[in-house]
Scaffold this active site. Sequence first.
Site, PDB file in Angstrom:
ATOM      1  N   ASN A   1       0.833  -1.206   0.000  1.00 20.17           N
ATOM      2  CA  ASN A   1       0.000   0.000   0.000  1.00 20.17           C
ATOM      3  C   ASN A   1       0.860   1.244   0.000  1.00 20.17           C
ATOM      4  OD1 ASN A   1      -0.473   1.893   2.555  1.00 20.17           O
ATOM      5  ND2 ASN A   1       0.210  -0.119   3.306  1.00 20.17           N
TER       6      ASN A   1
ATOM      7  N   PHE B   1      -1.616   8.100   4.272  1.00 21.52           N
ATOM      8  CA  PHE B   1      -2.379   8.699   5.391  1.00 21.52           C
ATOM      9  C   PHE B   1      -3.617   9.464   4.905  1.00 21.52           C
ATOM     10  CE2 PHE B   1       1.657   9.287   8.245  1.00 21.52           C
ATOM     11  CZ  PHE B   1       1.698   7.927   8.474  1.00 21.52           C
TER      12      PHE B   1
ATOM     13  N   SER C   1       5.752   5.049   8.624  1.00 20.23           N
ATOM     14  CA  SER C   1       5.110   4.750   7.340  1.00 20.23           C
ATOM     15  C   SER C   1       6.055   5.132   6.207  1.00 20.23           C
ATOM     16  CB  SER C   1       3.806   5.530   7.199  1.00 20.23           C
ATOM     17  OG  SER C   1       3.407   5.496   5.850  1.00 20.23           O
TER      18      SER C   1
ATOM     19  N   ASN D   1       5.117   5.894   3.315  1.00 23.47           N
ATOM     20  CA  ASN D   1       4.357   6.605   2.287  1.00 23.47           C
ATOM     21  C   ASN D   1       4.213   8.111   2.493  1.00 23.47           C
ATOM     22  OD1 ASN D   1       3.860   4.129   0.915  1.00 23.47           O
ATOM     23  ND2 ASN D   1       2.345   3.641   2.489  1.00 23.47           N
ATOM     24  N   THR D   2       4.843   8.642   3.525  1.00 25.02           N
ATOM     25  CA  THR D   2       4.891  10.097   3.690  1.00 25.02           C
ATOM     26  C   THR D   2       6.365  10.478   3.584  1.00 25.02           C
ATOM     27  OG1 THR D   2       2.923  10.172   5.083  1.00 25.02           O
ATOM     28  CG2 THR D   2       4.456  12.013   5.299  1.00 25.02           C
TER      29      THR D   2
ATOM     30  N   LYS E   1       5.705   3.717  17.055  1.00 23.65           N
ATOM     31  CA  LYS E   1       5.635   2.599  16.101  1.00 23.65           C
ATOM     32  C   LYS E   1       6.805   2.695  15.132  1.00 23.65           C
ATOM     33  CE  LYS E   1       2.545   0.228  12.893  1.00 23.65           C
ATOM     34  NZ  LYS E   1       1.160   0.099  12.425  1.00 23.65           N
TER      35      LYS E   1
ATOM     36  N   ASN F   1       5.839  -1.594  11.398  1.00 26.11           N
ATOM     37  CA  ASN F   1       5.053  -1.084  10.277  1.00 26.11           C
ATOM     38  C   ASN F   1       5.392  -1.910   9.022  1.00 26.11           C
ATOM     39  OD1 ASN F   1       3.509   0.759   8.635  1.00 26.11           O
ATOM     40  ND2 ASN F   1       3.897   2.309  10.198  1.00 26.11           N
TER      41      ASN F   1
HETATM   42  C1  LIG Z   1      -3.637  -0.776   3.620  1.00 25.47           C
HETATM   43  C2  LIG Z   1      -2.795  -0.544   4.841  1.00 25.47           C
HETATM   44  C3  LIG Z   1      -2.816   0.702   5.425  1.00 25.47           C
HETATM   45  C4  LIG Z   1      -2.028   0.932   6.562  1.00 25.47           C
HETATM   46  N1  LIG Z   1      -2.082   2.153   7.160  1.00 25.47           N
HETATM   47  C5  LIG Z   1      -1.371   2.366   8.297  1.00 25.47           C
HETATM   48  C6  LIG Z   1      -1.473   3.602   8.970  1.00 25.47           C
HETATM   49  O1  LIG Z   1      -2.203   4.501   8.583  1.00 25.47           O
HETATM   50  N2  LIG Z   1      -0.728   3.769  10.091  1.00 25.47           N
HETATM   51  C7  LIG Z   1       0.088   2.783  10.585  1.00 25.47           C
HETATM   52  O2  LIG Z   1       0.715   2.974  11.625  1.00 25.47           O
HETATM   53  N3  LIG Z   1       0.171   1.594   9.970  1.00 25.47           N
HETATM   54  C8  LIG Z   1      -0.535   1.368   8.853  1.00 25.47           C
HETATM   55  N4  LIG Z   1      -0.443   0.162   8.227  1.00 25.47           N
HETATM   56  C9  LIG Z   1       0.487  -0.863   8.750  1.00 25.47           C
HETATM   57  C10 LIG Z   1      -0.208  -1.854   9.675  1.00 25.47           C
HETATM   58  O3  LIG Z   1      -0.734  -1.216  10.807  1.00 25.47           O
HETATM   59  C11 LIG Z   1       0.776  -2.950  10.128  1.00 25.47           C
HETATM   60  O4  LIG Z   1       1.800  -2.352  10.895  1.00 25.47           O
HETATM   61  C12 LIG Z   1       1.423  -3.649   8.940  1.00 25.47           C
HETATM   62  O5  LIG Z   1       0.490  -3.847   7.900  1.00 25.47           O
HETATM   63  C13 LIG Z   1       1.996  -5.016   9.344  1.00 25.47           C
HETATM   64  O6  LIG Z   1       0.990  -5.873   9.820  1.00 25.47           O
HETATM   65  P1  LIG Z   1       0.308  -7.017   8.896  1.00 25.47           P
HETATM   66  O7  LIG Z   1       1.420  -7.781   8.266  1.00 25.47           O
HETATM   67  O8  LIG Z   1      -0.515  -7.805   9.859  1.00 25.47           O
HETATM   68  O9  LIG Z   1      -0.527  -6.296   7.896  1.00 25.47           O
HETATM   69  C14 LIG Z   1      -1.216  -0.100   7.085  1.00 25.47           C
HETATM   70  C15 LIG Z   1      -1.213  -1.353   6.481  1.00 25.47           C
HETATM   71  C16 LIG Z   1      -1.989  -1.590   5.358  1.00 25.47           C
HETATM   72  C17 LIG Z   1      -1.968  -2.944   4.730  1.00 25.47           C
END
Ligand SMILES: Cc1cc2nc3c(=O)[nH]c(=O)nc-3n(C[C@H](O)[C@H](O)[C@H](O)COP(=O)(O)O)c2cc1C
Length: 401
Positions: free
Chosen positions: A116, A120, A183, A185-186, A222, A251
């Site tokens: 992704n 944000f 993240s 993405n920023t 985080k 993350n």
């Molecule tokens: C579509 C998507 C959007 C995410 N947006 C955020 C976010 O806004 N803030 C954040 O701290 N982590 C965000 N994450 C990261 C997740 O909170 C998590 O740390 C990461 O996906 C690893 O966990 P997983 O393997 O169970 O998905 C996002 C993950 C995905 C897939």
Amino acid sequence: MYKFLFDLVFKKMDPEKAHHLAFFWIRLASSVPGLRTLVRLVLAPRDRALRTRALGLDLPGPFGLAAGFDKNGVGIDGLAMLGFDYVEIGTITGEPQPGNPAPRLFRLVEDRALINRMGFNNQGSARVAARLAARPHTSSTPVIGVNIGKTKVVEEADAVADYVKSTERLAKYADYLVVNVSSPNTPGLRNLQAVDHLRPLLAAVREAADRATAHHVPLLVKIAPDLADEDVDAVADLALELGLDGIIATNTTIGREGLRADPERVEEIGMGGLSGAPLKARALEVLQLLRARTGGRLTLVSVGGVETAEDAWQRIIHGADLVQGYSAFIYEGPFWCRRIHRGLSARIRAAGFRDLAAAVGSAVRDASDVRDASDVRDASDVRDASDVRDASDVRDPKNAS
Ligand SMILES: Cc1cc2nc3c(=O)[nH]c(=O)nc-3n(C[C@H](O)[C@H](O)[C@H](O)COP(=O)(O)O)c2cc1C
């Protein structure tokens, strides 16, 4: 059943549209009187052994929904209805922003992963704070974590003020607060993980949270899985120095190693954070580093590639007080939490622990660590330190099915 629905409907849809559709159904179901209670009864944990106390909070279990699914806090009760023990909303930024242009969410089904670059997308701290303020408070209100990040247009030099603004608005509605500096993405956000930048940021957010509320709101940071091991240690040291409550690791990653998906397709997708199964090994490794460095003095929340009860169990026995997941929810569906909870209950019993708390860190705790018998198992169960289960015993899935 869900796998059939996934293959038939969701897999063919644009992933972001599928997310909105599924989330709409979840919210709709939870708004029907009686249905929410009924679904919760079936899906949410009831095993007392799973009850968890972390960050000064009482939770029905250790397993929460990671940030990013409910960015604006619009479906908290629906998500708790599906069995999540707590819900982390956000990332919420100081100001509202649309995020990156679509397409910005991609599935790698063969890797049970997502990429992704949402960027944000969220309604901003003022609007989300107003929504949280309007929530009725009942005994069934789930624990809510609030994850905050930097508004894209705000310069790196002004990042602290932006986080402080969000804190001032949101801290009083948060059961815990997360400073997200990880993240991908920023642009520039992850530079804030460098200790020199992180120290003033976390100190300012702590002060702002204390000004905003009369009670102590637990504060966590985080971090990214892409930090070098020394930098993970440095963040752990800083968290201890500043008296932070915990660390969330990890993350998404900017790495693309070991994927089964066609490299051309991965290349075509382009930038973004990879999550799901490919993150599993590094997320566990970062947890182990953090546990070794902090020795149980901080609350550790492990996230990244958790798909099964065994994955969650591994995080717990390696020192995670809480566990989170996101990507596997897309692939596993509404019975996911139930499977995780059931599997955890079975493992607690098979390993001979009194409850989940007793299992936390058990794979890394050596006999010299175990001074207090009640720390491990019921006092009556433990005659001497040698009675404490060997770590390898617990780690072996054969003993924990
Ligand atoms: C579509 C998507 C959007 C995410 N947006 C955020 C976010 O806004 N803030 C954040 O701290 N982590 C965000 N994450 C990261 C997740 O909170 C998590 O740390 C990461 O996906 C690893 O966990 P997983 O393997 O169970 O998905 C996002 C993950 C995905 C897939």
